[in-house]
Design a protein around this motif. Structure first.
Motif, PDB file in Angstrom:
ATOM      1  N   PHE A  48       0.822  -1.212   0.000  1.00 49.17           N
ATOM      2  CA  PHE A  48       0.000   0.000   0.000  1.00 49.17           C
ATOM      3  C   PHE A  48       0.856   1.262   0.000  1.00 49.17           C
ATOM      4  CE2 PHE A  48       0.311  -1.715   4.393  1.00 49.17           C
ATOM      5  CZ  PHE A  48       1.075  -0.718   4.985  1.00 49.17           C
ATOM      6  N   THR A  49       0.185   2.378  -0.250  1.00 51.99           N
ATOM      7  CA  THR A  49       0.797   3.701  -0.095  1.00 51.99           C
ATOM      8  C   THR A  49       0.184   4.344   1.142  1.00 51.99           C
ATOM      9  OG1 THR A  49       1.087   3.972  -2.484  1.00 51.99           O
ATOM     10  CG2 THR A  49       1.161   5.967  -1.131  1.00 51.99           C
ATOM     11  N   ALA A  50       1.019   4.712   2.091  1.00 50.99           N
ATOM     12  CA  ALA A  50       0.552   5.308   3.346  1.00 50.99           C
ATOM     13  C   ALA A  50       0.969   6.772   3.390  1.00 50.99           C
ATOM     14  CB  ALA A  50       1.127   4.560   4.540  1.00 50.99           C
ATOM     15  N   THR A  51      -0.009   7.672   3.524  1.00 51.85           N
ATOM     16  CA  THR A  51       0.264   9.104   3.564  1.00 51.85           C
ATOM     17  C   THR A  51      -0.124   9.672   4.922  1.00 51.85           C
ATOM     18  OG1 THR A  51      -0.210   9.276   1.195  1.00 51.85           O
ATOM     19  CG2 THR A  51      -0.165  11.322   2.457  1.00 51.85           C
ATOM     20  N   PRO A  52       0.857  10.058   5.746  1.00 55.76           N
ATOM     21  CA  PRO A  52       0.539  10.614   7.064  1.00 55.76           C
ATOM     22  C   PRO A  52       0.127  12.080   6.987  1.00 55.76           C
ATOM     23  CG  PRO A  52       2.914  10.425   6.800  1.00 55.76           C
ATOM     24  CD  PRO A  52       2.300   9.884   5.538  1.00 55.76           C
ATOM     25  N   ILE A  53      -0.824  12.435   7.847  1.00 58.76           N
ATOM     26  CA  ILE A  53      -1.322  13.812   7.915  1.00 58.76           C
ATOM     27  C   ILE A  53      -1.273  14.269   9.370  1.00 58.76           C
ATOM     28  CG2 ILE A  53      -3.275  15.345   7.423  1.00 58.76           C
ATOM     29  CD1 ILE A  53      -4.394  13.030   5.627  1.00 58.76           C
ATOM     30  N   LEU A  54      -0.763  15.458   9.594  1.00 61.23           N
ATOM     31  CA  LEU A  54      -0.754  16.083  10.915  1.00 61.23           C
ATOM     32  C   LEU A  54      -1.452  17.429  10.831  1.00 61.23           C
ATOM     33  CD1 LEU A  54       2.807  15.564  12.487  1.00 61.23           C
ATOM     34  CD2 LEU A  54       0.634  15.044  13.597  1.00 61.23           C
ATOM     35  N   VAL A  55      -2.262  17.725  11.831  1.00 64.21           N
ATOM     36  CA  VAL A  55      -2.884  19.043  11.916  1.00 64.21           C
ATOM     37  C   VAL A  55      -2.319  19.767  13.130  1.00 64.21           C
ATOM     38  CG1 VAL A  55      -5.026  20.312  12.288  1.00 64.21           C
ATOM     39  CG2 VAL A  55      -4.994  18.341  10.744  1.00 64.21           C
ATOM     40  N   TYR A  56      -1.840  20.981  12.883  1.00 64.27           N
ATOM     41  CA  TYR A  56      -1.239  21.807  13.925  1.00 64.27           C
ATOM     42  C   TYR A  56      -2.174  22.966  14.270  1.00 64.27           C
ATOM     43  CZ  TYR A  56       3.280  19.503  13.137  1.00 64.27           C
ATOM     44  OH  TYR A  56       4.301  18.581  13.032  1.00 64.27           O
ATOM     45  N   VAL A  57      -2.260  23.256  15.546  1.00 68.19           N
ATOM     46  CA  VAL A  57      -2.944  24.445  16.023  1.00 68.19           C
ATOM     47  C   VAL A  57      -1.917  25.301  16.754  1.00 68.19           C
ATOM     48  CG1 VAL A  57      -4.722  25.379  17.539  1.00 68.19           C
ATOM     49  CG2 VAL A  57      -5.183  23.304  16.212  1.00 68.19           C
ATOM     50  N   ASP A  58      -1.658  26.479  16.214  1.00 67.00           N
ATOM     51  CA  ASP A  58      -0.652  27.377  16.794  1.00 67.00           C
ATOM     52  C   ASP A  58       0.670  26.659  17.021  1.00 67.00           C
ATOM     53  OD1 ASP A  58      -2.540  29.410  16.823  1.00 67.00           O
ATOM     54  OD2 ASP A  58      -3.217  28.926  18.850  1.00 67.00           O
ATOM     55  N   GLY A  59       1.060  25.864  16.018  1.00 66.39           N
ATOM     56  CA  GLY A  59       2.361  25.193  16.059  1.00 66.39           C
ATOM     57  C   GLY A  59       2.401  23.903  16.858  1.00 66.39           C
ATOM     58  N   LYS A  60       1.288  23.479  17.426  1.00 69.12           N
ATOM     59  CA  LYS A  60       1.240  22.259  18.233  1.00 69.12           C
ATOM     60  C   LYS A  60       0.422  21.191  17.501  1.00 69.12           C
ATOM     61  CE  LYS A  60      -0.728  20.558  22.595  1.00 69.12           C
ATOM     62  NZ  LYS A  60      -1.596  20.944  23.745  1.00 69.12           N
ATOM     63  N   ALA A  61       0.991  19.970  17.367  1.00 68.62           N
ATOM     64  CA  ALA A  61       0.274  18.880  16.705  1.00 68.62           C
ATOM     65  C   ALA A  61      -0.876  18.411  17.587  1.00 68.62           C
ATOM     66  CB  ALA A  61       1.230  17.725  16.428  1.00 68.62           C
TER      67      ALA A  61
END
Length: 357
Positions: free
Chosen positions: A53-66
Motif C-alpha cells: 500500500f501507499t501510506a500518507t501521514p497527515i498532521l494538523v497543527y494548532v498554533d504550532g502544536k500537533a
C-alpha cells in the motif's frame, strides 16, 4: 488561532516525532495502547506489509502544536481509501481539517470513499471503540470516548459493527449441556482438539495461516499476505501465549480449526519492555488473571466444530477459574452467542464509511 494540515514523508524527522508523541499526550499511562515501533516502521515505509500500500501521514497543527493525526492508506486495486492511526484532541476544527484533507486526497485520486479506522491493514488493527471506556484489554482497538462524534461530524456513517463479550468465571456446567454434548460427539467422530506444545509454535503458525488466510477473506479491508509475512507480523505471540488456552482441531491428521487466546496483559506488552518488567509479565503469562480470546476459525466443511471448541475453552476456563473476553466478533456471527449465560457485559466497536459523490 492558526490551523494548518501537513502531509509529510519518511525523511521528515520533526513531523515523525510529532506524530509519534501525540498519543502520549492524550492518554493516561494505563490506557496507552500505542505500538511506537510499528508506527515508526509504517511512517518510514519499512513495515513488513508496506509494499502492499501507499501510506500518507497527515498532521494538523494548532498554533504550532500537533493536535490531530491520521494515515490515509491506498491499495492500487481498491476503489476506496482507508484512514487509520487516528488520534486527536477533542478539537472539532482540527479533526475536521484532517478529515477534509484526507477526503480531498481520496477524491483527487478518483476513489469512491474512505473506510476507517483502519491502521493501514486488516492485519494490523481496525475498528473504533464506542462504549465501556475503562482499562483496555490486550489486543483491543482503544480510543478516546469522543472519537465517534468527531468521525460522525465529518460525514462518516457506521458501516460494520462488532462486539466483545466479557465472560464471568465459569462456576459450573449449568446451561452448557448442548455444548458438552457437541464436544463429546465430535470426539466420538474422530476429531482431536488439543493444545499445542511450545516447541510446536512454528507448526501451529503454519496450520493457523493455512486456515485463516481463507476463512477471514470475507472480512472488511482483508488482503491476502504470504505465510512469511504472517509469521513476522504475529511472531510476538510466541512470547506471550499460555498454551493451555490455545486449541487446534484435527480430523484424520489434518488441521481443521483453531482457537487462539492470550493472557490479558492490558497494555504491558505494548512499546518497549524493560528488564524489571519481565518477571511480572512472565508471572501473568503463567497464571493469568483473565484471558482474551482473539482468533477462532473452523473449516466450514466441519459443521458443529465451533460449538465443540467453545466447550473445550469453557472447560479450560472452569479449571483455571478466571474471567475472559471473547474479542472483536463481527455482528451477526453465530459465535457471538456462545455460552451466552456467562456474559455479564459487552464492548462495542464500529467501522465507518464516508462515500464520495
Amino acid at each position: 488561532m492558526s490551523l494548518n494540515a501537513v502531509i509529510f514523508g519518511a525523511r521528515s524527522k520533526e513531523h515523525i516525532k510529532d506524530f509519534l508523541d501525540l498519543p502520549g499526550r492524550l492518554y493516561d499511562r494505563e490506557e496507552l495502547m500505542q505500538n511506537e515501533k510499528e508506527e515508526r516502521a509504517i511512517l518510514k515505509g519499512t513495515h513488513v506489509l508496506s509494499h502492499y500500500f501507499t501510506a500518507t501521514p497527515i498532521l494538523v497543527y494548532v498554533d504550532g502544536k500537533a493536535v490531530s493525526r491520521g494515515i490515509l492508506t491506498v491499495y492500487p486495486e481498491d476503489e476506496v481509501a482507508y484512514l487509520g492511526y487516528f488520534e486527536s484532541e477533542n478539537n472539532s476544527a482540527a479533526a475536521g481539517l484532517l478529515f477534509h484533507t484526507a477526503f480531498e486526497m481520496a477524491r483527487n485520486m478518483g476513489l469512491k470513499g474512505i473506510i476507517g479506522p483502519v491502521d493501514c491493514s486488516f492485519w494490523i488493527k481496525y475498528r473504533l471503540k464506542t462504549n465501556q471506556f475503562r482499562s483496555p484489554y490486550t489486543g483491543e482497538p482503544y480510543n478516546k470516548d469522543y472519537y465517534l462524534s468527531l468521525w460522525e461530524e465529518n460525514g462518516f456513517q457506521v458501516w460494520e459493527q462488532y462486539g466483545s463479550n466479557h465472560y464471568m468465571v465459569v462456576e459450573n456446567d449449568e446451561g452448557c449441556e448442548k455444548y458438552m454434548e457437541r464436544l463429546a460427539q465430535k470426539l466420538e467422530q474422530g476429531y482431536e482438539i488439543k493444545s499445542p506444545r511450545p516447541k510446536e509454535f512454528s507448526k501451529t503458525m503454519r496450520e493457523v495461516y493455512g486456515l485463516l488466510i481463507e476463512l477471514y477473506s470475507a472480512f472488511p479491508a482483508y488482503k491476502r499476505i504470504t505465510e512469511a509475512e504472517f509469521r513476522k507480523q504475529f511472531k510476538y505471540l510466541k512470547s506471550i501465549l499460555n498454551y493451555s488456552m490455545v486449541k487446534m482441531a484435527y480430523y484424520q491428521g489434518e488441521a481443521v480449526g483453531f482457537f487462539v487466546s492470550v493472557p490479558d496483559f492490558g497494555n504491558a506488552v505494548y512499546g518497549k519492555i524493560h528488564l524489571w518488567e519481565l518477571p511480572a509479565i512472565l508471572a501473568k503469562r503463567k497464571k493469568p488473571d483473565s484471558y482474551v480470546m482473539l482468533y477462532m476459525g473452523v473449516d466450514p466443511k466441519h459443521k458443529g466444530l465451533g460449538s465443540a471448541f467453545a466447550e473445550a475453552i469453557r472447560s479450560e476456563l472452569k479449571i483455571q477459574q478466571v474471567p475472559s473476553v471473547g474479542a472483536l466478533i463481527r455482528s451477526g456471527n453465530y459465535s457471538q452467542s456462545y455460552v451466552g449465560q456467562l456474559i455479564d457485559f459487552a464492548y462495542e466497536y464500529v467501522l465507518l464509511e464516508r462515500r464520495i459523490d
